[in-house]
Design an enzyme around this catalytic site. Structure first.
Site, PDB file in Angstrom:
ATOM      1  N   ARG A 113       0.226  -0.973   0.241  1.00  0.00           N
ATOM      2  CA  ARG A 113       0.414   0.071   0.028  1.00  0.00           C
ATOM      3  C   ARG A 113       1.077   1.654   0.154  1.00  0.00           C
ATOM      4  O   ARG A 113       1.592   1.594   0.546  1.00  0.00           O
ATOM      5  CB  ARG A 113      -0.948  -0.007   1.573  1.00  0.00           C
ATOM      6  CG  ARG A 113      -1.665   1.186   1.424  1.00  0.00           C
ATOM      7  CD  ARG A 113      -2.576   0.868   2.365  1.00  0.00           C
ATOM      8  NE  ARG A 113      -3.290   2.400   2.630  1.00  0.00           N
ATOM      9  CZ  ARG A 113      -2.944   3.383   3.908  1.00  0.00           C
ATOM     10  NH1 ARG A 113      -3.032   2.730   4.996  1.00  0.00           N
ATOM     11  NH2 ARG A 113      -4.023   4.605   3.174  1.00  0.00           N
ATOM     12  N   HIS A 158      -2.620  10.581   0.513  1.00  0.00           N
ATOM     13  CA  HIS A 158      -2.556  10.745   1.565  1.00  0.00           C
ATOM     14  C   HIS A 158      -2.338  11.866   2.684  1.00  0.00           C
ATOM     15  O   HIS A 158      -0.515  11.932   2.736  1.00  0.00           O
ATOM     16  CB  HIS A 158      -1.576   9.480   1.821  1.00  0.00           C
ATOM     17  CG  HIS A 158      -1.247   8.507   3.295  1.00  0.00           C
ATOM     18  ND1 HIS A 158      -1.333   7.733   3.347  1.00  0.00           N
ATOM     19  CD2 HIS A 158      -1.056   9.696   4.534  1.00  0.00           C
ATOM     20  CE1 HIS A 158      -1.303   7.155   4.819  1.00  0.00           C
ATOM     21  NE2 HIS A 158      -0.671   8.389   5.122  1.00  0.00           N
ATOM     22  N   GLU A 204      -7.786   8.854   5.586  1.00  0.00           N
ATOM     23  CA  GLU A 204      -8.269   9.770   6.762  1.00  0.00           C
ATOM     24  C   GLU A 204      -8.430  10.745   7.378  1.00  0.00           C
ATOM     25  O   GLU A 204      -8.588  11.961   7.343  1.00  0.00           O
ATOM     26  CB  GLU A 204      -7.082   8.635   8.336  1.00  0.00           C
ATOM     27  CG  GLU A 204      -6.355   8.400   8.068  1.00  0.00           C
ATOM     28  CD  GLU A 204      -5.274   8.044   9.107  1.00  0.00           C
ATOM     29  OE1 GLU A 204      -4.384   9.070   9.343  1.00  0.00           O
ATOM     30  OE2 GLU A 204      -4.465   6.602   9.778  1.00  0.00           O
ATOM     31  N   ASN A 344      -7.594   2.136   9.714  1.00  0.00           N
ATOM     32  CA  ASN A 344      -6.341   2.003  10.300  1.00  0.00           C
ATOM     33  C   ASN A 344      -6.116   2.175  11.548  1.00  0.00           C
ATOM     34  O   ASN A 344      -7.495   3.038  12.047  1.00  0.00           O
ATOM     35  CB  ASN A 344      -5.655   3.506  10.191  1.00  0.00           C
ATOM     36  CG  ASN A 344      -5.169   3.560   8.910  1.00  0.00           C
ATOM     37  OD1 ASN A 344      -5.554   2.519   7.751  1.00  0.00           O
ATOM     38  ND2 ASN A 344      -4.510   4.545   7.605  1.00  0.00           N
ATOM     39  N   TYR A 346      -4.738   1.123  15.045  1.00  0.00           N
ATOM     40  CA  TYR A 346      -3.205   1.256  16.861  1.00  0.00           C
ATOM     41  C   TYR A 346      -4.149   1.122  18.086  1.00  0.00           C
ATOM     42  O   TYR A 346      -3.185   0.335  18.663  1.00  0.00           O
ATOM     43  CB  TYR A 346      -2.838   2.671  16.254  1.00  0.00           C
ATOM     44  CG  TYR A 346      -1.939   2.508  14.865  1.00  0.00           C
ATOM     45  CD1 TYR A 346      -3.086   3.187  14.142  1.00  0.00           C
ATOM     46  CD2 TYR A 346      -0.680   2.042  14.628  1.00  0.00           C
ATOM     47  CE1 TYR A 346      -1.894   3.185  12.988  1.00  0.00           C
ATOM     48  CE2 TYR A 346      -0.161   2.253  13.609  1.00  0.00           C
ATOM     49  CZ  TYR A 346      -1.071   2.906  11.911  1.00  0.00           C
ATOM     50  OH  TYR A 346      -0.300   3.181  11.006  1.00  0.00           O
ATOM     51  N   GLU A 425      -4.142  -0.088   7.862  1.00  0.00           N
ATOM     52  CA  GLU A 425      -2.684   0.280   8.766  1.00  0.00           C
ATOM     53  C   GLU A 425      -3.107  -1.026  10.528  1.00  0.00           C
ATOM     54  O   GLU A 425      -3.711  -0.450  11.114  1.00  0.00           O
ATOM     55  CB  GLU A 425      -2.484   1.844   8.663  1.00  0.00           C
ATOM     56  CG  GLU A 425      -2.125   2.767   8.113  1.00  0.00           C
ATOM     57  CD  GLU A 425      -2.152   3.567   8.156  1.00  0.00           C
ATOM     58  OE1 GLU A 425      -1.573   4.098   9.389  1.00  0.00           O
ATOM     59  OE2 GLU A 425      -2.123   4.564   6.807  1.00  0.00           O
ATOM     60  N   TRP A 473       1.748  -0.818   9.008  1.00  0.00           N
ATOM     61  CA  TRP A 473       2.646   0.319   8.899  1.00  0.00           C
ATOM     62  C   TRP A 473       3.231  -0.061   9.773  1.00  0.00           C
ATOM     63  O   TRP A 473       3.620   0.114  11.311  1.00  0.00           O
ATOM     64  CB  TRP A 473       1.220   1.368   9.888  1.00  0.00           C
ATOM     65  CG  TRP A 473       2.550   2.594   9.715  1.00  0.00           C
ATOM     66  CD1 TRP A 473       3.036   3.444  10.377  1.00  0.00           C
ATOM     67  CD2 TRP A 473       2.287   3.341   8.185  1.00  0.00           C
ATOM     68  NE1 TRP A 473       3.604   3.993   9.637  1.00  0.00           N
ATOM     69  CE2 TRP A 473       3.338   5.419   8.244  1.00  0.00           C
ATOM     70  CE3 TRP A 473       1.547   3.146   7.598  1.00  0.00           C
ATOM     71  CZ2 TRP A 473       3.157   5.480   7.881  1.00  0.00           C
ATOM     72  CZ3 TRP A 473       0.841   4.543   6.101  1.00  0.00           C
ATOM     73  CH2 TRP A 473       2.841   5.613   6.317  1.00  0.00           C
ATOM     74  N   GLU A 480       7.737  10.533  10.918  1.00  0.00           N
ATOM     75  CA  GLU A 480       6.313  10.587  11.232  1.00  0.00           C
ATOM     76  C   GLU A 480       5.695  11.910  11.430  1.00  0.00           C
ATOM     77  O   GLU A 480       4.888  12.515  12.153  1.00  0.00           O
ATOM     78  CB  GLU A 480       6.276   9.685  12.336  1.00  0.00           C
ATOM     79  CG  GLU A 480       5.234   9.467  13.290  1.00  0.00           C
ATOM     80  CD  GLU A 480       3.509   9.525  12.970  1.00  0.00           C
ATOM     81  OE1 GLU A 480       3.866   8.697  11.531  1.00  0.00           O
ATOM     82  OE2 GLU A 480       2.633   9.815  13.051  1.00  0.00           O
TER      83      GLU A 480
HETATM   84  C1  GBH Z   1      -1.784   7.016  10.491  1.00  0.00           C
HETATM   85  O1  GBH Z   1      -2.266   8.654  11.283  1.00  0.00           O
HETATM   86  C2  GBH Z   1      -1.670   7.312   9.611  1.00  0.00           C
HETATM   87  O2  GBH Z   1      -1.994   7.214   8.077  1.00  0.00           O
HETATM   88  C3  GBH Z   1      -0.174   7.766   8.740  1.00  0.00           C
HETATM   89  O3  GBH Z   1       0.479   7.840   8.084  1.00  0.00           O
HETATM   90  C4  GBH Z   1       1.059   7.643   9.803  1.00  0.00           C
HETATM   91  O4  GBH Z   1       2.121   7.869   9.715  1.00  0.00           O
HETATM   92  C5  GBH Z   1       0.571   6.231  10.987  1.00  0.00           C
HETATM   93  O5  GBH Z   1      -0.759   6.610  10.967  1.00  0.00           O
HETATM   94  C6  GBH Z   1       0.887   6.462  12.407  1.00  0.00           C
HETATM   95  O6  GBH Z   1       0.849   8.005  12.787  1.00  0.00           O
HETATM   96  O7  GBH Z   1      -6.324  12.307  20.017  1.00  0.00           O
HETATM   97  O8  GBH Z   1      -3.962  12.615  20.706  1.00  0.00           O
HETATM   98  O9  GBH Z   1      -4.105  11.292  20.994  1.00  0.00           O
HETATM   99  C7  GBH Z   1      -2.861   8.210  12.252  1.00  0.00           C
HETATM  100  C8  GBH Z   1      -3.305   8.837  13.188  1.00  0.00           C
HETATM  101  C9  GBH Z   1      -2.556  10.489  14.728  1.00  0.00           C
HETATM  102  C10 GBH Z   1      -5.164   9.836  14.024  1.00  0.00           C
HETATM  103  C11 GBH Z   1      -2.729  10.606  15.791  1.00  0.00           C
HETATM  104  C12 GBH Z   1      -5.133   9.912  15.537  1.00  0.00           C
HETATM  105  C13 GBH Z   1      -4.881  11.383  17.218  1.00  0.00           C
HETATM  106  C14 GBH Z   1      -4.188  12.427  18.738  1.00  0.00           C
HETATM  107  N1  GBH Z   1      -2.962   9.392  14.259  1.00  0.00           N
HETATM  108  N2  GBH Z   1      -4.684  10.561  16.237  1.00  0.00           N
HETATM  109  S1  GBH Z   1      -4.764  12.038  19.975  1.00  0.00           S
END
Ligand code: GBH
Length: 540
Positions: A113, A158, A204, A344, A346, A425, A473, A480
């Site tokens: 991807r 993206h 996203e 995505n 995590y 992801e 990911w 980042e």
């Molecule tokens: C993905 O975004 C992206 O698609 C990718 O580009 C990125 O590198 C990857 O994840 C890793 O970050 O409420 O303060 O906890 C995830 C983006 C980042 C969205 C953290 C939600 C939460 C902020 N996320 N965010 S907080």
């Protein structure tokens, strides 16, 4: 006993928040949920791969006719990015893509991807020409993937757009962006669609809204108090407008694809959303409702319109006139405009209700604005009374809670009638404090993370979820966003001085997993020493 108290001390030391002493060990630790998981636990045809995005890896900032993206401009303002890092060079993928494709191939992945840099193929948006060098670059990637039997899984947007579009009309804030995006998507379908079977329009939309227009940490850096102090913006309204334009842009591209390209090219088109899983902070009914609301205000915000044709009832209930309205024509356009949902996922957060109780915000772990409609009147947190919901990772608030994968998939299955899902992801960021090369390379935690999250995903699939693929990911460490190069997600590390790619233990684990060698409940250390006997993965 000794071991576990030194472990607590370890957590204390690596914890981002000095007040947080431990994480909830009631089945939440990565190791506690350790479970054997094999490739054969997944359906035939399931795509395993890894993900990247253009701005985060390509570099070659102004090469071969590419124009400035909004990120190129944003990173140049002092204070926007940690350590003043930029994506000017990133991982130099633009020049090293053949090596990267060899890496993908050597790990035995089914799919890769990646995303297309908008300013690389359309430096002036729709009012300028197509940059042939940019098209050639992606053609070469696609051809070389296919030559090795790897499916290109292409994200059109993206997060990097030509700066000129931001200057001209404010990017996602203007309805004019819809046709610019449509032109971008059409350019991709026309040039790459004969070989690409999997399309994602936008990565996203909910994160773009949050980062770019609510918290001001992505271009154009808009926000207002209490979310932050920016020179422009309105955190209560602009995120809604931006998402509205992204949804309509998606729907126009999807309609065009289905009408003009699908009959010949025969692919599928979807969108990718980020979502935490949310668990109520306490058993209190209000907090349970808050956890549901958080999902609606994050995931259903985009998915309800794209599946049912309008914003989620939860959002309509709590928003006033600031929530944009779809005309009846637009409702028909956006409804049923995705073939699959890309998730995505995590981490999992606690959700606390801010309607019936106050959500005063203090401390560095606290995100302001829980008491606003734009956040659904939900305050989220990775901890409860000083105890983290799961083991911490390098990204702030990204607590490791493997069951969250099964839960977020179940939620999507139930709300959207088992629409096909790709996990586009999922990955683990090494805590910054694990800064010894040894820990970073011998990334036992990352292996445990993927095993536990995959086991959780396999449970959802066994229960009937139609999940079609899983992307780690990330393929390699990369830029980042506002955290620069400090946060590392890669299966491969990238030496910042030489830009050499070096396989981590997790890369070797993934390769073995994909060969369907069972991990067989081996303790990770054992698994790792076995690897050493076999030898390291090819050092590029
Ligand atoms: C993905 O975004 C992206 O698609 C990718 O580009 C990125 O590198 C990857 O994840 C890793 O970050 O409420 O303060 O906890 C995830 C983006 C980042 C969205 C953290 C939600 C939460 C902020 N996320 N965010 S907080």
């Amino acid at each position: 006993m000794v071991a576990s108290s030194s472990f607590l001390l370890f957590i204390l030391l690596i914890s981002a928040n000095p007040c947080v002493r431990a994480y909830n060990q009631g089945g939440n630790g990565i190791a506690e949920e350790f479970e054997d998981v094999k490739r054969s636990d997944f359906p035939a045809g399931f795509l395993f791969g890894a993900a990247t995005s253009s701005y985060q890896i390509e570099g070659a900032i102004l090469e071969d006719g590419k124009s400035f993206s909004d990120w190129d401009v944003f990173v140049r303002k002092i204070g926007n990015i940690k350590n003043g890092d930029t994506g000017d060079i990133a991982t130099d993928h633009y020049h090293r893509y053949m090596e990267d494709i060899e890496i993908i191939h050597s790990l035995g992945m089914d799919a890769y991807r990646f995303s297309i840099s908008w300013p690389r193929i359309l430096p002036n948006g729709k009012s300028g020409g197509v940059n042939a060098a940019g098209i050639m670059f992606y053609n070469s990637i696609i051809d070389n993937l296919l030559l090795r039997g790897i499916q290109p899984f292409v994200t059109i947007y993206h997060w990097d757009m030509p700066q000129v579009l931001s200057d001209k009309y404010g990017g996602w804030l203007s309805p004019l962006i819809q046709d610019d995006f449509l032109h971008f998507a059409e350019t991709c379908f026309k040039n790459f669609g004969d070989r690409v079977r999997y399309w994602v329009t936008i990565n996203e939309p909910n994160t773009v809204a949050e980062f770019a227009f609510e918290r001001g940490v992505s271009p154009p850096g808009h926000c207002s108090p209490p979310f932050g102090n920016c020179s422009a913006g309105n955190s209560d309204t602009e995120p809604l407008i931006a998402v509205h334009n992204m949804l309509l842009a998606h729907a126009k591209a999807s309609k065009l694809y289905r009408e003009q390209f699908l009959p010949k090219q025969g692919g599928v088109i979807g969108i990718v959303l980020h979502s935490f899983m949310f668990e109520p902070l306490t058993d209190d009914e209000h907090n349970k409702e808050a956890a549901d609301r958080a999902l609606a205000f994050n995931l259903a915000w985009a998915l309800d319109p794209l599946v049912f044709g309008d914003y989620p009832p939860e959002m309509c209930q709590y928003h006033g006139n600031e929530l944009p309205k779809f005309t009846s024509e637009e409702r028909l356009l956006i409804r049923d405009s995705i073939d699959f949902v890309g998730l995505n996922h995590y981490a999992t957060l606690y959700a606390k209700d801010c309607i019936h109780s106050s959500c005063s915000c203090s401390g560095s772990a606290c995100i302001p604005g829980g008491d606003r409609a734009i956040r659904g009147f939900v305050s989220t947190s990775a901890e409860n009374g000083g105890v983290l919901i799961g083991e911490p990772a390098g990204m702030p608030r990204f607590s490791v809670v493997p069951r969250g994968m099964e839960e977020i998939v179940d939620y999507t299955v139930n709300r959207y009638d088992n629409k096909p899902i790709f996990i586009t992801e999922n990955g683990y960021s090494s805590p910054l404090q694990q800064d010894q090369l040894d820990d970073l390379q011998h990334d036992v935690k990352r292996i445990e993370f993927h095993q536990a999250y995959l086991a959780s995903l396999a449970r959802a699939i066994r229960n009937g979820a139609d999940v079609r693929g899983y992307f780690v990911w990330a393929l390699m460490d990369n830029f980042e966003w506002s955290l620069g190069y400090d946060v590392k997600f890669g299966l491969y590390s990238v030496d910042r001085a030489t830009l050499n790619r070096i396989p981590r233990s997790s890369a070797k684990w993934y390769r073995n997993f994909l060969r369907n060698i069972s991990s067989n409940g081996m303790k990770p250390r054992t698994a790792f020493s076995l690897w050493n006997k076999v030898g390291r993965a090819e050092e590029e």
